[in-house]
Design a protein around this motif. Structure first.
Motif, PDB file in Angstrom:
ATOM      1  N   TRP A  80      19.058  75.342  35.970  1.00 53.06           N
ATOM      2  CA  TRP A  80      18.825  75.061  37.105  1.00 53.06           C
ATOM      3  C   TRP A  80      18.248  75.530  38.441  1.00 53.06           C
ATOM      4  O   TRP A  80      18.664  76.906  39.469  1.00 53.06           O
ATOM      5  CB  TRP A  80      19.847  74.646  38.023  1.00 53.06           C
ATOM      6  CG  TRP A  80      20.898  73.608  36.881  1.00 53.06           C
ATOM      7  CD1 TRP A  80      20.676  72.943  36.737  1.00 53.06           C
ATOM      8  CD2 TRP A  80      22.418  72.957  37.075  1.00 53.06           C
ATOM      9  NE1 TRP A  80      22.222  72.293  35.466  1.00 53.06           N
ATOM     10  CE2 TRP A  80      22.900  72.504  36.568  1.00 53.06           C
ATOM     11  CE3 TRP A  80      23.246  72.870  38.124  1.00 53.06           C
ATOM     12  CZ2 TRP A  80      24.018  71.054  35.976  1.00 53.06           C
ATOM     13  CZ3 TRP A  80      24.394  72.205  38.612  1.00 53.06           C
ATOM     14  CH2 TRP A  80      25.105  71.370  37.858  1.00 53.06           C
ATOM     15  N   TRP A 138      19.812  81.721  38.453  1.00 50.69           N
ATOM     16  CA  TRP A 138      18.582  80.652  37.211  1.00 50.69           C
ATOM     17  C   TRP A 138      18.398  80.793  36.061  1.00 50.69           C
ATOM     18  O   TRP A 138      18.837  79.525  35.227  1.00 50.69           O
ATOM     19  CB  TRP A 138      17.022  80.490  37.681  1.00 50.69           C
ATOM     20  CG  TRP A 138      16.520  79.873  37.087  1.00 50.69           C
ATOM     21  CD1 TRP A 138      16.196  78.654  37.034  1.00 50.69           C
ATOM     22  CD2 TRP A 138      15.399  80.115  35.952  1.00 50.69           C
ATOM     23  NE1 TRP A 138      15.343  78.104  36.111  1.00 50.69           N
ATOM     24  CE2 TRP A 138      14.905  79.188  35.829  1.00 50.69           C
ATOM     25  CE3 TRP A 138      14.889  81.739  35.126  1.00 50.69           C
ATOM     26  CZ2 TRP A 138      14.065  79.773  34.605  1.00 50.69           C
ATOM     27  CZ3 TRP A 138      14.230  81.976  34.770  1.00 50.69           C
ATOM     28  CH2 TRP A 138      13.374  81.052  34.041  1.00 50.69           C
ATOM     29  N   SER A 181      22.553  79.396  34.274  1.00 52.80           N
ATOM     30  CA  SER A 181      23.005  77.581  34.767  1.00 52.80           C
ATOM     31  C   SER A 181      22.135  77.085  34.367  1.00 52.80           C
ATOM     32  O   SER A 181      22.057  75.811  34.029  1.00 52.80           O
ATOM     33  CB  SER A 181      23.278  77.512  36.571  1.00 52.80           C
ATOM     34  OG  SER A 181      21.541  77.864  37.505  1.00 52.80           O
TER      35      SER A 181
END
Length: 208
Positions: free
Chosen positions: A77, A72, A75
């Protein structure tokens, strides 16, 4: 006054939801731990891997806790983090299945040569059990590990040495049709096959 009541009700609802979430998480974690340790103990013993299941569980739990956060952070995301956690949760089962399949394929590849060695040892005058012991002593795992287990169970009286001890239907590692074809391909002719297996059959008939 109404706003204070609404705020107090919202805080109480949030606290109650947190309590329920914590309890559900603890129950889920306890079930996951119990299932993980049970499967790890059975699968590791089947694979002759002498690793402490609790160590694997702690490693897997640390990976589930740390790697999704790293994914997390790198990225950005959160879906990728959730997917990483899900993959890590099911990874041990997939790894056990892959290792077991690889072990079975290796055993089946070793089986034709091992049967030829067993036939040659019996034809040279060894008994059936001494012939198996010589294969276990001079052979290579993983097939020798399975044969050694059969011999140990025979010595302690858990499993008598019968046809089912080494038959494809009674062993822990079944012999598939491809293994039979590989074995037949290594026997030059029907005459050679008959000469090879006739002493073994006579010995088995006398022993059983």
């Amino acid at each position: 006054m109404d706003l204070m009541m609404i705020a107090a009700t919202s805080l109480a609802a949030a606290a109650l939801a947190c309590v329920f979430a914590v309890n559900a998480g603890q129950q889920l974690l306890a079930r996951y731990r119990e299932r993980f340790l049970e499967q790890a103990q059975v699968n590791l013993s089947d694979l002759f891997l002498f690793v402490e299941p609790r160590v694997l569980y702690a490693t897997n739990l640390a990976a589930i806790a740390i790697l999704p956060i790293l994914v997390w952070l790198l990225s950005g995301w959160w879906l990728a983090a959730i997917a990483t956690a899900a993959v890590l949760a099911v990874l041990p089962r997939k790894a056990y299945r892959w290792l077991r399949q690889r072990r079975l394929e290796t055993i089946q590849a070793q089986l034709p040569d091992t049967l030829m060695m067993l036939s040659g040892s019996i034809r040279a005058g060894l008994g059936f059990t001494p012939a198996l012991e010589s294969i276990v002593r001079d052979g290579r795992p993983p097939l020798t590990q399975e044969l050694a287990l059969v011999l140990r169970e025979q010595h302690v009286g858990v499993r008598p040495m019968t046809r089912s001890s080494i038959s494809p239907g009674g062993c822990r590692c079944p012999m598939h049709a491809c293994s039979c074809r590989r074995f037949r391909s290594r026997v030059p002719s029907a005459e050679t096959s008959a000469r090879t297996w006739r002493p073994w059959r006579r010995h088995c008939a006398a022993a059983w």
